[in-house]
Design an enzyme around this catalytic site. Sequence first.
Site, PDB file in Angstrom:
ATOM      1  N   HIS A 178      79.471  95.774  28.214  1.00 26.21           N
ATOM      2  CA  HIS A 178      78.454  96.356  27.339  1.00 26.21           C
ATOM      3  C   HIS A 178      79.109  97.331  26.357  1.00 26.21           C
ATOM      4  CE1 HIS A 178      79.149  99.505  30.333  1.00 26.21           C
ATOM      5  NE2 HIS A 178      78.692 100.374  29.436  1.00 26.21           N
TER       6      HIS A 178
ATOM      7  N   ASP B 223      78.157 101.176  24.598  1.00 26.63           N
ATOM      8  CA  ASP B 223      77.244 102.281  24.888  1.00 26.63           C
ATOM      9  C   ASP B 223      76.323 102.500  23.691  1.00 26.63           C
ATOM     10  OD1 ASP B 223      78.443 102.491  27.308  1.00 26.63           O
ATOM     11  OD2 ASP B 223      79.661 104.248  26.831  1.00 26.63           O
TER      12      ASP B 223
ATOM     13  N   HIS C 231      83.073  97.424  27.028  1.00 23.09           N
ATOM     14  CA  HIS C 231      83.789  97.746  28.268  1.00 23.09           C
ATOM     15  C   HIS C 231      82.989  97.286  29.476  1.00 23.09           C
ATOM     16  CE1 HIS C 231      81.334 101.164  26.996  1.00 23.09           C
ATOM     17  NE2 HIS C 231      81.187 101.476  28.280  1.00 23.09           N
TER      18      HIS C 231
ATOM     19  N   ARG D 296      83.975 103.400  44.429  1.00 25.25           N
ATOM     20  CA  ARG D 296      84.518 104.093  43.264  1.00 25.25           C
ATOM     21  C   ARG D 296      83.454 105.028  42.704  1.00 25.25           C
ATOM     22  NH1 ARG D 296      83.947 103.098  37.644  1.00 25.25           N
ATOM     23  NH2 ARG D 296      85.750 103.779  36.443  1.00 25.25           N
TER      24      ARG D 296
HETATM   25  O1  AKG Z   1      81.936 103.920  35.443  1.00 24.33           O
HETATM   26  C1  AKG Z   1      82.617 103.724  34.440  1.00 24.33           C
HETATM   27  O2  AKG Z   1      83.830 103.840  34.446  1.00 24.33           O
HETATM   28  C2  AKG Z   1      81.974 103.285  33.166  1.00 24.33           C
HETATM   29  C3  AKG Z   1      80.548 103.673  33.048  1.00 24.33           C
HETATM   30  C4  AKG Z   1      79.948 103.169  31.787  1.00 24.33           C
HETATM   31  O3  AKG Z   1      80.552 102.460  31.034  1.00 24.33           O
HETATM   32  C5  AKG Z   1      78.562 103.499  31.412  1.00 24.33           C
HETATM   33  O4  AKG Z   1      77.835 104.064  32.246  1.00 24.33           O
HETATM   34  O5  AKG Z   1      78.140 103.152  30.306  1.00 24.33           O
HETATM   35 FE   FE2 Z   2      79.529 102.338  29.147  1.00 20.05          FE
END
Ligand code: AKG
Ligand code: FE2
Length: 668
Positions: A171, A173, A227, A237
């Site tokens: 996605h 952001d 990403h 994690r």
């Molecule tokens: O948890 C992560 O490393 C990425 C989180 C992320 O990309 C988001 O919440 O938009």
């Molecule tokens: Fe993100």
Amino acid sequence: MDPFDPPFRETYKPLFDNHFNNESRKGNRIVDLQEASECVYELPLIDLSRLNQGGIESEKCKQEIAKASQEWGFFQVINHGVSQEVLENMRSEQVKAFRKPFNDKVNGHYVLDFLAGSYQWGTPSATCLRQLAWSEAFHVPLTDISTIDGVTSLRYPSCPISTHVFGLMPHTDSDFLTILHQDHVGGLQLLKNGKWIAVNPKQEILIVIIGDLFQAWSNGTYKSVEHRVVANKHFERFSTAYFLCPSYDTIIESCDETPIYRRFTFKEFRQQVQEDVKTFGHKIGLSSQVKDYKIDLLVQQYKQFTILEEESIDSGFARFNTIITSLKALDEGFSSKNYDDLIGNLKVHEVVMEKDSEIYRGKKERVKSIALKAKKESSDDETSTSGSDGKEYVMAVRNFKKFFRRRVNLLGNQEKKRSHSDKGMRSKERMIRNALDAVNQIISLVIVQNHLVTKIKRHSLEVLGVIVKMTSRTKLTMKLVLWLNRQMRKIQNHLGSSIVAIRTDHGREFDNEIQFRAYCDAQGITHNFSTPRTPQSDGVVERKNRTLQEMSRTMLNEQSIPQNFWCNAVDTSTYIFNRILIRPILRKTPYEIFRVLNKHIMKVEESLNVTFDESHPPTKLSPLVDDDVGEEEAIENNTKVVNNSNEEDESIEADEVVNIKESKNDPL
Ligand SMILES: O=C(O)CCC(=O)C(=O)O
Ligand SMILES: [Fe+2]
Ligand SMILES: [Mg+2]
């Protein structure tokens, strides 16, 4: 699995079953971790303390940030000013919160002093495993006023099927920019030149990701990078993300002379993203702020459309329908190039269908509207429906596949540009609309049919083939007459007396129809009409008619199906109506009542005061299908559902058992 883990398996069981029961999916994994780690790239890492030095150093630092934002849409920072202690405290609080029992996380807990709904997990809208996020999150607003701007605390539980499901799907952001802190486990990857690159974890580093708004504001100079997070098989994690968002009514607009994106508010954008996720199953993002781009994207999706192997027909057609509907909605913005492409494709459909239908039907009927016929897999169902034998089935499936394959294969030939006169263009526009309607109709019909198949839903319907037909207005009347002729003969034989008069209301199909009048004259039948605007005189018929109309209307509305499907809906309603208990006390459905097995003579008899009508109804719009199955055969099929009570037959008022005509190729 830990007790505080969200119940992924239980909640998303159908997605798991669907994914793993399908043989063809074996080895077909969504994430290959090797793929990401093999790439050797120097990820931009910037020492922010240089900004405080002033002078050249500070300028150079800014330039590096700008360069990374252009080329990567992403950079890592050290010496950012957030102390290690703060980061560690944040992490340990995060762990504590996620360690609370799952129910507390969902329903709230006095220790977890978050707003209702701040806990989220999985992906409620997922329709397949690859759309399911194997993660849970708390959204913590930073101020009491704004719930947009805030920190999201994320946990990715260890995932036994980590190569089949994402921690977070790819996605971009939707904010201005994101500052991210990940723990030592890693799993964050970003897309660079079509390759997924792992962002290796380092405790002291913060990650900055350019968001959609920044991309729009900078007129595309800074990139909102795609990403994702891959799930880890062995370790959970944690990560924390800070999303920098403007207020909802902030207008996002580039000051560039030639802006790529139209001006929009953050609120509009958020709503658009939510809508797109609902309709397309994924975010379209900034591209939806560029109209042409969106059309191109849809056209491309349209061209490349295939039903995935593991996908159900229902979901495939629903996806296709969405594309077509969206294209139609954007219709006025179509460039001639798009029209050309689409028209080319649709012409190919028509030709293909025409040809295929000829083979299939063995008749020379002109091709116009299309309908998909469904076949149930199990033959243990007692009501025989499709009336198609194995050979027909094989043939039809072949035709269907051909229909899709050829469409896809021939796409390559559509690229040539041609110039058209205005007149040509207009007829093309008409054509595309008709063709799109036709495509819509296939889809809708499948939806109508599937919608009602509750009994055999488990087997799901398989598309049998494309039956193509055209019926002109005159043909329709002829068919009506033929149909009526058959019915009358049946009634006459049944009652052993001849029909001298028939009475109808002033329906257009009876009144004012030359063929119908000619037919009555030829048969020596008087045609009476009931008093206009006095439906009371046809009480029973009108009441049942009303029930059917209401059922059908509801059905069409529920699924937003075009009116053209009226006749199919009525067929379906009739079918259902005849098979449900109208008066539960009787313990009989109308269908059982009409067909009664006389135990003494072991023959199926029909009730005396009603005639069970098996043939196709003369609906105003329906392309009447010839009765290929003989009457005996039809009766034979139906005798399987007979009931042995003859006596009760007499006790039923005509009102309750009035025969509703039903199409033979009913939906089940
Ligand atoms: O948890 C992560 O490393 C990425 C989180 C992320 O990309 C988001 O919440 O938009
Ligand atoms: Fe993100
Ligand atoms: Mg009428």
